[in-house]
Design a protein around this motif. Structure first.
Motif, mmCIF file in Angstrom:
data_model
loop_
_atom_site.group_PDB
_atom_site.id
_atom_site.type_symbol
_atom_site.label_atom_id
_atom_site.label_comp_id
_atom_site.label_asym_id
_atom_site.label_seq_id
_atom_site.Cartn_x
_atom_site.Cartn_y
_atom_site.Cartn_z
ATOM 1 N N GLY A 65 -0.238 21.227 3.270
ATOM 2 C CA GLY A 65 -0.221 19.946 3.967
ATOM 3 C C GLY A 65 -1.549 19.618 4.608
ATOM 4 O O GLY A 65 -1.970 18.455 4.636
ATOM 5 N N SER A 66 -2.243 20.636 5.110
ATOM 6 C CA SER A 66 -3.547 20.417 5.741
ATOM 7 C C SER A 66 -4.605 19.996 4.735
ATOM 8 O O SER A 66 -5.562 19.301 5.077
ATOM 9 N N LEU A 67 -4.450 20.428 3.476
ATOM 10 C CA LEU A 67 -5.420 20.027 2.454
ATOM 11 C C LEU A 67 -5.425 18.513 2.283
ATOM 12 O O LEU A 67 -6.489 17.886 2.186
ATOM 13 N N ALA A 68 -4.224 17.920 2.237
ATOM 14 C CA ALA A 68 -4.153 16.460 2.106
ATOM 15 C C ALA A 68 -4.758 15.783 3.328
ATOM 16 O O ALA A 68 -5.461 14.763 3.205
ATOM 17 N N LEU A 69 -4.522 16.343 4.514
ATOM 18 C CA LEU A 69 -5.085 15.759 5.724
ATOM 19 C C LEU A 69 -6.601 15.916 5.753
ATOM 20 O O LEU A 69 -7.321 15.035 6.227
ATOM 21 N N THR A 70 -7.108 17.025 5.211
ATOM 22 C CA THR A 70 -8.562 17.239 5.150
ATOM 23 C C THR A 70 -9.218 16.227 4.228
ATOM 24 O O THR A 70 -10.287 15.680 4.534
ATOM 25 N N VAL A 71 -8.594 15.987 3.071
ATOM 26 C CA VAL A 71 -9.143 14.996 2.141
ATOM 27 C C VAL A 71 -9.179 13.616 2.796
ATOM 28 O O VAL A 71 -10.159 12.871 2.662
ATOM 29 N N ILE A 121 -12.080 13.436 5.210
ATOM 30 C CA ILE A 121 -13.357 13.224 4.507
ATOM 31 C C ILE A 121 -13.540 11.739 4.190
ATOM 32 O O ILE A 121 -14.653 11.196 4.264
ATOM 33 N N GLY A 122 -12.442 11.070 3.839
ATOM 34 C CA GLY A 122 -12.526 9.639 3.593
ATOM 35 C C GLY A 122 -12.932 8.867 4.842
ATOM 36 O O GLY A 122 -13.708 7.899 4.763
ATOM 37 N N ILE A 123 -12.446 9.285 6.010
ATOM 38 C CA ILE A 123 -12.832 8.630 7.260
ATOM 39 C C ILE A 123 -14.327 8.836 7.526
ATOM 40 O O ILE A 123 -15.051 7.899 7.906
ATOM 41 N N ILE A 124 -14.786 10.070 7.333
ATOM 42 C CA ILE A 124 -16.207 10.350 7.550
ATOM 43 C C ILE A 124 -17.067 9.509 6.624
ATOM 44 O O ILE A 124 -18.107 8.951 7.024
ATOM 45 N N ASN A 125 -16.641 9.375 5.373
ATOM 46 C CA ASN A 125 -17.392 8.563 4.418
ATOM 47 C C ASN A 125 -17.435 7.107 4.868
ATOM 48 O O ASN A 125 -18.478 6.438 4.780
ATOM 49 N N THR A 126 -16.316 6.593 5.373
ATOM 50 C CA THR A 126 -16.275 5.208 5.854
ATOM 51 C C THR A 126 -17.221 5.007 7.038
ATOM 52 O O THR A 126 -17.938 3.993 7.130
ATOM 53 N N LEU A 127 -17.253 5.966 7.969
ATOM 54 C CA LEU A 127 -18.132 5.856 9.136
ATOM 55 C C LEU A 127 -19.599 5.920 8.733
ATOM 56 O O LEU A 127 -20.439 5.165 9.259
ATOM 57 N N ARG A 148 -11.811 -1.207 1.979
ATOM 58 C CA ARG A 148 -12.251 0.123 2.372
ATOM 59 C C ARG A 148 -11.427 0.644 3.547
ATOM 60 O O ARG A 148 -10.963 1.800 3.548
ATOM 61 N N ASN A 149 -11.229 -0.195 4.553
ATOM 62 C CA ASN A 149 -10.469 0.241 5.718
ATOM 63 C C ASN A 149 -8.995 0.476 5.395
ATOM 64 O O ASN A 149 -8.371 1.397 5.931
ATOM 65 N N SER A 150 -8.475 -0.351 4.486
ATOM 66 C CA SER A 150 -7.071 -0.162 4.100
ATOM 67 C C SER A 150 -6.882 1.150 3.364
ATOM 68 O O SER A 150 -5.915 1.890 3.599
ATOM 69 N N LEU A 151 -7.810 1.466 2.453
ATOM 70 C CA LEU A 151 -7.714 2.726 1.709
ATOM 71 C C LEU A 151 -7.870 3.927 2.637
ATOM 72 O O LEU A 151 -7.200 4.955 2.466
ATOM 73 N N THR A 152 -8.777 3.812 3.605
ATOM 74 C CA THR A 152 -8.957 4.909 4.562
ATOM 75 C C THR A 152 -7.695 5.123 5.386
ATOM 76 O O THR A 152 -7.249 6.257 5.597
ATOM 77 N N THR A 153 -7.094 4.013 5.856
ATOM 78 C CA THR A 153 -5.850 4.119 6.626
ATOM 79 C C THR A 153 -4.728 4.700 5.780
ATOM 80 O O THR A 153 -3.939 5.536 6.246
ATOM 81 N N GLY A 203 -5.097 6.726 3.251
ATOM 82 C CA GLY A 203 -5.375 8.149 3.066
ATOM 83 C C GLY A 203 -4.926 8.985 4.248
ATOM 84 O O GLY A 203 -4.338 10.062 4.089
ATOM 85 N N ILE A 204 -5.199 8.490 5.456
ATOM 86 C CA ILE A 204 -4.767 9.202 6.661
ATOM 87 C C ILE A 204 -3.240 9.256 6.723
ATOM 88 O O ILE A 204 -2.643 10.290 7.063
ATOM 89 N N ALA A 205 -2.587 8.136 6.405
ATOM 90 C CA ALA A 205 -1.125 8.100 6.448
ATOM 91 C C ALA A 205 -0.526 9.092 5.458
ATOM 92 O O ALA A 205 0.435 9.809 5.778
ATOM 93 N N VAL A 206 -1.090 9.150 4.253
ATOM 94 C CA VAL A 206 -0.598 10.088 3.245
ATOM 95 C C VAL A 206 -0.835 11.529 3.693
ATOM 96 O O VAL A 206 0.025 12.403 3.530
ATOM 97 N N GLY A 207 -1.995 11.799 4.276
ATOM 98 C CA GLY A 207 -2.289 13.153 4.736
ATOM 99 C C GLY A 207 -1.345 13.607 5.830
ATOM 100 O O GLY A 207 -0.815 14.723 5.793
ATOM 101 N N VAL A 208 -1.133 12.750 6.825
ATOM 102 C CA VAL A 208 -0.221 13.099 7.914
ATOM 103 C C VAL A 208 1.205 13.248 7.385
ATOM 104 O O VAL A 208 1.930 14.182 7.773
ATOM 105 N N ALA A 209 1.622 12.339 6.501
ATOM 106 C CA ALA A 209 2.973 12.417 5.941
ATOM 107 C C ALA A 209 3.164 13.706 5.141
ATOM 108 O O ALA A 209 4.230 14.337 5.203
ATOM 109 N N SER A 210 2.136 14.113 4.392
ATOM 110 C CA SER A 210 2.226 15.353 3.617
ATOM 111 C C SER A 210 2.366 16.558 4.523
ATOM 112 O O SER A 210 3.188 17.453 4.270
ATOM 113 N N LEU A 211 1.583 16.592 5.597
ATOM 114 C CA LEU A 211 1.664 17.717 6.531
ATOM 115 C C LEU A 211 3.031 17.773 7.196
ATOM 116 O O LEU A 211 3.651 18.845 7.286
#
Length: 384
Positions: free
Chosen positions: A325-331, A334-340, A20-25, A27-35
């Motif tokens: 780019g912000s759409l990917a970061l927003t998604v 949301i994954g981080i919020i779900n993990t928390l 779960r933590n790996s997928l969340t990380t 997701g964040i990396a992909v979002g930041v990279a996309s932006l």
């Protein structure tokens, strides 16, 4: 709660939910990279366009066209000024008026037409253009192999890279460009090409002043340079692949499409031009010269117009790229919020034990959001 205990609990939670933590990380990396990629794309395209404008050699140039051509470089000029029927012809008299304006160093017609050139007894049909002798200092000729014209009426020619490849029979396939300018120039410099064109001859004109004859001519030219760039490609005309001195080309009186401007398609006795190039004494005088030329009834285009349009375009492009780019970061967020949320739900029992042994609300918040939550909320609500 001590810092050591917070770190130990956080490390244990990470070990228990590795996937779960790996997928969340991820997701964040992909979002930041996309932006970052989207914004970098916009910045890169803008720098590429700016570099093209800088190397075009048009920072001190105003392109003048006649309103009679029923064309304009921007919509504003179509509604302002005289109507096309009332506007003056862009002829030799108009060119002289433009050249006499304040801050105008020179004004010369932009002569371009398609004609035949022979090299090694093989015909090649291409666009030829005239270059003013002052163009030798243009940034567009950086990296040119050979040299510029020796004089403003010398029988010499500078050719473009793609035409040089065609002369040597090395025309690349679409999308391929393996030959360098130096490799193409070496076997061509000093060689001759023969230009075939039709000359307007008015010496045998009858009583009709608009009549003339067309005589076929040949002109041998020496190749003195090979360049990779058309320095005049921003002028809105077809891109030339072969360049002659402007004065020489004017003296040839070659037939052009602009010779047929009168009503009914009859040829004009006086030369008219599709485009006149006005070189300004300084880049800061371009705007004032443009306004003066517009008062004469002509359309104008300069690097200022291009840069204004470019800035508007890239401002809109950067906005859309930032949104995507912000759409990917927003998604990813949301994954981080779900993990928390899931971490809180799975730790209700631990939260209750922490409260029972004296943990404060801030300790519980730091357990899930260390150093990131400036607010407080009730741990009893989390444990309920």
């Amino acid at each position: 709660m001590k810092l050591y205990d917070s770190i130990d609990l956080a490390a244990r939670n990470l070990r228990e939910s590795v996937l779960r933590n790996s997928l969340t990380t991820l997701g964040i990396a992909v979002g930041v990279a996309s932006l970052v990629a989207m914004l970098s794309l916009g910045v890169g395209l803008q720098r590429l366009a700016s570099r093209h404008l800088r190397t075009s050699g048009l920072f001190d140039t105003v392109v003048v066209t006649s309103r009679r051509d029923m064309r304009s470089f921007n919509r504003e000029q179509e509604t302002n000024g005289p109507s096309p029927a009332e506007s003056p012809e862009l002829d030799e008299a108009a060119r002289a008026k433009i050249e006499k304006l304040a801050d105008v160093a020179e004004a010369y017609p932009d002569i371009r037409f398609i004609t035949e050139f022979r090299f090694d007894d093989k015909p090649h049909l291409t666009m030829v253009a005239g270059l003013a002798f002052s163009s030798k200092d243009s940034d567009g000729f950086e990296g040119m192999q050979g040299r510029f014209f020796s004089s403003d009426d010398s029988h010499e020619v500078v050719i473009q890279k793609s035409f040089a490849a065609e002369l040597l029979g090395k025309a690349p396939a679409r999308g391929e460009d393996t030959e360098t300018v130096a490799e193409l120039a070496k076997p061509l410099l000093g060689k001759q090409v023969v230009m075939r064109y039709g000359e307007r001859d008015t010496s045998s004109a009858s009583a009709d002043p608009s009549s003339y004859s067309v005589i076929s001519r040949e002109l041998p030219l020496t190749i003195v340079g090979v360049t990779d760039l058309d320095p005049d490609s921003m002028r809105g005309a077809a891109r030339a692949r072969l360049f002659l001195p402007e004065k020489l080309l004017l003296g040839l009186h070659a037939m052009q499409a602009s010779n047929f401007r009168d009503s009914g398609g009859m040829p004009s006795s006086e030369p008219t031009y599709t485009t006149v190039i006005a070189r300004v004494t300084g880049a800061g005088k371009v705007d004032s010269v443009e306004q003066a030329i517009k008062k004469l009834g002509f359309n104008t285009f300069s690097i200022l117009d291009a840069s204004k349009s470019m800035r508007r375009f890239f401002a809109i492009l950067d906005l859309f790229l930032g949104i995507f780019g912000s759409l990917a970061l927003t998604v990813a967020s949301i994954g981080i919020i779900n993990t928390l949320v899931m971490a809180i739900l799975e730790r209700r029992r631990e939260i209750g034990i922490m409260k029972a042994i004296g943990a404060s609300d801030n300790d519980v918040v730091d357990y899930f959001l260390p150093k990131l939550a400036p607010w407080e909320f009730s741990a009893e609500c989390l444990a309920s």
